[in-house]
Design an enzyme around this catalytic site. Sequence first.
Site, PDB file in Angstrom:
ATOM      1  N   ASP A   1      11.769  11.407  62.504  1.00 19.25           N
ATOM      2  CA  ASP A   1      11.919  12.799  62.079  1.00 19.25           C
ATOM      3  C   ASP A   1      10.703  13.375  62.442  1.00 19.25           C
ATOM      4  O   ASP A   1       9.692  12.897  63.283  1.00 19.25           O
ATOM      5  CB  ASP A   1      11.352  12.500  60.422  1.00 19.25           C
ATOM      6  CG  ASP A   1      12.554  11.941  59.542  1.00 19.25           C
ATOM      7  OD1 ASP A   1      13.647  12.002  59.979  1.00 19.25           O
ATOM      8  OD2 ASP A   1      12.379  11.013  58.700  1.00 19.25           O
TER       9      ASP A   1
ATOM     10  N   ASP B   1       7.563  15.203  62.031  1.00 17.59           N
ATOM     11  CA  ASP B   1       6.719  15.560  60.962  1.00 17.59           C
ATOM     12  C   ASP B   1       5.571  16.734  61.450  1.00 17.59           C
ATOM     13  O   ASP B   1       4.477  16.718  62.129  1.00 17.59           O
ATOM     14  CB  ASP B   1       5.737  14.420  60.845  1.00 17.59           C
ATOM     15  CG  ASP B   1       6.375  13.023  60.209  1.00 17.59           C
ATOM     16  OD1 ASP B   1       6.984  13.217  59.216  1.00 17.59           O
ATOM     17  OD2 ASP B   1       6.604  11.872  60.540  1.00 17.59           O
TER      18      ASP B   1
END
Length: 198
Positions: free
Chosen positions: A130, A132
């Site tokens: 992911d 961030d």
Amino acid sequence: MRLAHDIVRFNQAAIQQRELVQQLALSKQVFGVIRRALPSQPDLVPIGLRGVARHQRFALEIPITAIQAIVHPWEITARESFRAAEIAQFPVYEQYHAAQKILAGFKWGVGGSLGFELTSGIQAIKPTSDFDLLLYANAPTEIPLAVIIKNRLFFEQFDTQVITPKGGFALKEYLRTPDKKILLKTDTGPILTKELWS
């Protein structure tokens, strides 16, 4: 000043849990991420260590005096990974490059596995990692709302955390309910509050 998400470099001799050194195959120079927590003693810093696998996350404390360097997430937003060609098509890396253009001129940073790789030079991100994104704001007016609205589809792809002097909160939750209490992550734990800034 040390904040959550900052990455610190220190000597592995500072780790009292010696089994972690073997378990994570740590080199002499270790990188850890400062985490939100109150230290058990004033001269200690709460950090997290990461292993190769996602589940390998370990919380511990090290002496302040053991810290050799601190890297803030906003200091790495122009860096490229040491394996840039290999990961060029990873969604997280593409989003990072897009953020460099979209957020030019604002105070933002990179956390998570990409932030760790950019700082440490240690392989950390995967095709499924992911992005961030961290936005730093001391007041509501410092959130780049016009940019976020203009690039709404981009910001909907991942979770963005807004970092304030009091803690961190989810941008999406704040935009949905700006006048209601939302979850603020603090050093003493998460709280529901409207007092996000001071």
